[in-house]
Design a protein around this motif. Structure first.
Motif, PDB file in Angstrom:
ATOM      1  N   PHE A 255       0.857  -1.186  -0.101  1.00 10.78           N
ATOM      2  CA  PHE A 255      -0.146  -0.018   0.017  1.00 10.78           C
ATOM      3  C   PHE A 255       0.905   1.329  -0.222  1.00 10.78           C
ATOM      4  CE2 PHE A 255      -1.912   3.518   2.166  1.00 10.78           C
ATOM      5  CZ  PHE A 255      -3.279   3.689   1.669  1.00 10.78           C
ATOM      6  N   TRP A 256       2.037   1.334   0.700  1.00 14.44           N
ATOM      7  CA  TRP A 256       2.919   2.507   1.078  1.00 14.44           C
ATOM      8  C   TRP A 256       3.720   2.682  -0.265  1.00 14.44           C
ATOM      9  CZ3 TRP A 256       0.974   5.610   4.341  1.00 14.44           C
ATOM     10  CH2 TRP A 256       0.000   5.422   5.146  1.00 14.44           C
ATOM     11  N   SER A 257       4.188   1.687  -1.087  1.00 13.44           N
ATOM     12  CA  SER A 257       4.818   1.752  -2.371  1.00 13.44           C
ATOM     13  C   SER A 257       4.461   3.167  -3.144  1.00 13.44           C
ATOM     14  CB  SER A 257       4.921   0.602  -3.003  1.00 13.44           C
ATOM     15  OG  SER A 257       5.686   0.851  -4.118  1.00 13.44           O
ATOM     16  N   VAL A 258       5.475   3.981  -3.470  1.00 17.48           N
ATOM     17  CA  VAL A 258       5.183   5.089  -4.302  1.00 17.48           C
ATOM     18  C   VAL A 258       5.470   4.713  -5.770  1.00 17.48           C
ATOM     19  CG1 VAL A 258       5.685   7.448  -4.702  1.00 17.48           C
ATOM     20  CG2 VAL A 258       5.486   6.642  -2.354  1.00 17.48           C
ATOM     21  N   ASN A 259       6.397   3.955  -6.039  1.00 17.47           N
ATOM     22  CA  ASN A 259       7.175   3.605  -7.072  1.00 17.47           C
ATOM     23  C   ASN A 259       6.524   2.323  -8.000  1.00 17.47           C
ATOM     24  OD1 ASN A 259       8.495   2.102  -5.407  1.00 17.47           O
ATOM     25  ND2 ASN A 259      10.279   1.956  -6.284  1.00 17.47           N
ATOM     26  N   PHE A 260       5.998   1.209  -7.413  1.00 17.28           N
ATOM     27  CA  PHE A 260       5.602  -0.036  -7.788  1.00 17.28           C
ATOM     28  C   PHE A 260       4.151  -0.186  -7.568  1.00 17.28           C
ATOM     29  CE2 PHE A 260      10.145  -1.287  -8.716  1.00 17.28           C
ATOM     30  CZ  PHE A 260      10.053  -1.297 -10.204  1.00 17.28           C
ATOM     31  N   LYS A 261       3.581   0.667  -7.340  1.00 17.36           N
ATOM     32  CA  LYS A 261       1.967   0.342  -7.060  1.00 17.36           C
ATOM     33  C   LYS A 261       1.382  -0.261  -8.025  1.00 17.36           C
ATOM     34  CE  LYS A 261      -0.993   1.146  -3.709  1.00 17.36           C
ATOM     35  NZ  LYS A 261      -1.230   2.710  -3.206  1.00 17.36           N
ATOM     36  N   GLY A 382       7.276  17.087 -12.571  1.00 12.38           N
ATOM     37  CA  GLY A 382       6.463  15.717 -12.677  1.00 12.38           C
ATOM     38  C   GLY A 382       7.025  14.690 -11.684  1.00 12.38           C
ATOM     39  N   VAL A 383       8.251  14.599 -11.424  1.00 17.79           N
ATOM     40  CA  VAL A 383       8.623  13.960 -10.150  1.00 17.79           C
ATOM     41  C   VAL A 383       7.818  14.429  -8.635  1.00 17.79           C
ATOM     42  CG1 VAL A 383      10.533  12.940  -8.608  1.00 17.79           C
ATOM     43  CG2 VAL A 383      10.815  13.106 -11.233  1.00 17.79           C
ATOM     44  N   SER A 396       0.162   6.823 -11.183  1.00 16.58           N
ATOM     45  CA  SER A 396       1.443   7.730 -10.617  1.00 16.58           C
ATOM     46  C   SER A 396       2.527   7.230 -10.488  1.00 16.58           C
ATOM     47  CB  SER A 396       0.653   8.445  -9.357  1.00 16.58           C
ATOM     48  OG  SER A 396       0.743   7.233  -8.270  1.00 16.58           O
ATOM     49  N   SER A 397       2.425   5.920  -9.951  1.00 16.73           N
ATOM     50  CA  SER A 397       3.782   5.060  -9.978  1.00 16.73           C
ATOM     51  C   SER A 397       4.504   4.915 -11.217  1.00 16.73           C
ATOM     52  CB  SER A 397       3.475   3.863  -9.008  1.00 16.73           C
ATOM     53  OG  SER A 397       2.701   3.081  -9.708  1.00 16.73           O
ATOM     54  N   LEU A 398       3.227   4.417 -12.199  1.00 14.73           N
ATOM     55  CA  LEU A 398       3.901   4.426 -13.568  1.00 14.73           C
ATOM     56  C   LEU A 398       4.936   5.480 -13.961  1.00 14.73           C
ATOM     57  CD1 LEU A 398       1.389   2.128 -15.651  1.00 14.73           C
ATOM     58  CD2 LEU A 398       3.907   1.593 -15.324  1.00 14.73           C
ATOM     59  N   LEU A 401       7.942   5.964 -12.482  1.00 19.41           N
ATOM     60  CA  LEU A 401       8.970   5.296 -13.063  1.00 19.41           C
ATOM     61  C   LEU A 401       9.565   5.494 -14.428  1.00 19.41           C
ATOM     62  CD1 LEU A 401      10.665   2.462 -12.969  1.00 19.41           C
ATOM     63  CD2 LEU A 401       8.690   1.513 -14.007  1.00 19.41           C
ATOM     64  N   PHE A 402       8.435   6.084 -15.209  1.00 17.18           N
ATOM     65  CA  PHE A 402       8.851   6.375 -16.582  1.00 17.18           C
ATOM     66  C   PHE A 402       9.960   7.980 -16.582  1.00 17.18           C
ATOM     67  CE2 PHE A 402       7.809   9.981 -19.829  1.00 17.18           C
ATOM     68  CZ  PHE A 402       8.335   9.167 -20.851  1.00 17.18           C
ATOM     69  N   LEU A 403       9.654   8.614 -15.605  1.00 19.02           N
ATOM     70  CA  LEU A 403      10.222  10.011 -15.252  1.00 19.02           C
ATOM     71  C   LEU A 403      11.745   9.338 -14.803  1.00 19.02           C
ATOM     72  CD1 LEU A 403       7.761  12.186 -13.495  1.00 19.02           C
ATOM     73  CD2 LEU A 403       8.695  12.220 -15.856  1.00 19.02           C
ATOM     74  N   HIS A 404      11.711   8.453 -13.917  1.00 23.70           N
ATOM     75  CA  HIS A 404      13.095   7.931 -13.420  1.00 23.70           C
ATOM     76  C   HIS A 404      13.941   7.635 -14.543  1.00 23.70           C
ATOM     77  CE1 HIS A 404      11.854   7.477  -8.869  1.00 23.70           C
ATOM     78  NE2 HIS A 404      12.125   8.791  -9.341  1.00 23.70           N
ATOM     79  N   ILE A 405      13.318   6.798 -15.421  1.00 23.39           N
ATOM     80  CA  ILE A 405      14.068   5.839 -16.551  1.00 23.39           C
ATOM     81  C   ILE A 405      14.752   7.187 -17.513  1.00 23.39           C
ATOM     82  CG2 ILE A 405      13.985   4.466 -18.484  1.00 23.39           C
ATOM     83  CD1 ILE A 405      12.137   2.566 -16.583  1.00 23.39           C
ATOM     84  N   SER A 406      13.612   8.339 -17.708  1.00 22.21           N
ATOM     85  CA  SER A 406      13.962   9.183 -18.792  1.00 22.21           C
ATOM     86  C   SER A 406      15.187   9.998 -18.226  1.00 22.21           C
ATOM     87  CB  SER A 406      12.838  10.112 -18.825  1.00 22.21           C
ATOM     88  OG  SER A 406      11.807   9.375 -19.297  1.00 22.21           O
TER      89      SER A 406
END
Length: 425
Positions: A255-261, A382-383, A396-398, A401-406
């Motif tokens: 529930f608390w995951s911000v990045n892999f929800k 965006g982050v 939001s987590s997707l 992840l997209f912003l991080h990879i970019s």
């Protein structure tokens, strides 16, 4: 001939005299950084005064400190209302000191954390001013995070002390105070282990800048800090302390995951995902080390070969100083920030307070890319947006992840800075 040499020397000196002021003429970053410190201090005071405190971990911290102060040395018996103690011993010393100073009351603790926020911001601004990667106005991005202000003065998380110590260690390291920097770095680890994400980068930099003997003694100093801080627990209940304080296999709540929800909970908690992300993390670090951080040394294998090929004995092997060895401030900060960010991208679970682990590196990394400035600002905002959506969603987590990879790809395709202060040969 002598007259010509004298004339040439005079003209060279003149050129240096002209060049030197030109390099240091723009003092706007320093002045703007000072302005930001005072302006943000006022903002922090307003937040403490008018924004309600949010109770999350403070009571648990105080309960754990109480057990410690009452003489408990078995880590399996030190608990709070959010669960067992899972941080190394430095955490207990820090929050024991906070309880002594504040009486365990929230409001004076908020003031203390407000001072800590400004101290941390000052250290980060010093890193930015010294590396000269950002234009002066972009330093303002470091003060724009609603979430990080909340983490410091409305949540009072131990991440705040950890990252302040980490940034202090980085300041020492850019001034080539390696031994003292490693001691402070170890102090940061003793409060929360997330700082170990910086460890591979730090080790690489040490091998580039120091002899093997120097690296050994620096690491030994860091290890001694851990032993001394953990001594009361290591003497009484060593297995319980090590297994709880340095547990690398913890599984966080989905529930608390911000990045892999967006990942199904069953997969999220699986060992398969954890192993896959660990392999991805280590592989990405190796690829960056080989192709980016050691590019000017001929890659990882070329660096190791050139580093030790001339050693004729064990003494020379451990004592020889690399040539060149004086690393530039920009290179040190780049390797540290990007190495940590790779760990963030590959982390299975990021909780809201974990944003403080890398927010302060985002502007630096964005300006290391070749993205146009409007895109850099959009990526930064965006982050920040993703970290302010509560609770996080699959979308939001997707997006995060997209912003991080970019950002990571932008760094990958950007030119690699020359790593040394010494001139190219």
């Amino acid at each position: 001939m002598a007259r010509a040499e004298k004339k040439r020397g005079a003209s060279t000196a003149s050129a240096v005299a002209v060049e030197k002021p030109a390099r240091s003429a723009d003092r706007r970053p320093l002045y703007f950084a000072a302005f930001l410190v005072f302006a943000d201090a006022a903002l922090v005071a307003l937040i403490i005064t008018f924004v309600p405190y949010t109770k999350i971990d403070w009571d648990a911290y105080m309960s754990q400190v109480d057990a410690f102060l009452e003489g408990e040395r078995d880590y399996t018996k030190i608990e709070g209302d959010t669960g067992p103690l899972v941080y190394p011993a430095g955490f207990l010393y820090v929050y024991s000191a906070i309880k002594f100073l504040t009486g365990g009351q929230v409001f004076p603790a908020q003031i203390l954390f407000g001072v800590l926020y400004i101290a941390n911001l000052s250290l980060v601004l010093l890193l930015y001013v010294k590396t000269e990667v950002l234009p002066w106005w972009a330093l303002g991005l470091l003060c724009l995070s609603k979430r990080v202000h909340s983490i410091f003065v409305l949540r009072l998380f131990n991440d705040c002390f950890t990252m302040t110590l980490l940034h202090a260690a980085m300041v020492l390291i850019i001034y080539h105070k390696w031994y003292l920097g490693l001691i402070v770095f170890s102090g940061a680890v003793s409060v929360k282990m997330n700082v170990l994400l910086f460890a591979p980068s730090l080790l690489l930099l040490m091998v580039k800048a120091m002899s093997i003997k120097g690296v050994f003694f620096a690491l030994l100093g860091a290890a001694v800090v851990q032993v001394l801080l953990g001594m009361p627990f290591l003497l009484a209940h060593p297995i319980e302390y090590i297994s709880r304080a340095f547990n690398l296999g913890r599984v966080f709540i989905h529930f608390w995951s911000v990045n892999f929800k967006f990942v199904p909970e069953k997969l999220f908690v699986s060992k398969e995902l954890a192993i896959a992300l660990l392999i991805l993390h280590l592989t990405t670090l190796l690829v960056f080390a080989h192709y980016k951080w050691l590019k000017h040394e001929g890659g990882l294998f070329g660096f190791l070969h050139s580093r030790f090929k001339q050693a004729k004995s064990i003494h020379q092997l451990v004592s020889s100083q690399p040539r060149p060895s004086m690393l530039s401030k920009e290179h040190i900060v780049t390797v540290m920030f990007v190495g940590n960010f790779i760990g963030i991208v590959c982390a299975r679970s990021l909780h809201y307070q974990f944003y403080s682990w890398y927010l302060y590196s985002l502007p630096f990394m964005l300006w290391k890319t070749h993205f146009p400035t409007p895109l850099r600002i959009v990526l930064f905002l965006g982050v920040e947006l993703c970290w302010n959506i509560y609770p996080s969603t699959a979308y939001s987590s997707l997006l995060l992840l997209f912003l991080h990879i970019s950002i990571l790809l932008g760094i990958w395709f950007s030119p690699t800075e020359y790593p040394y202060i010494n001139k190219r040969t």
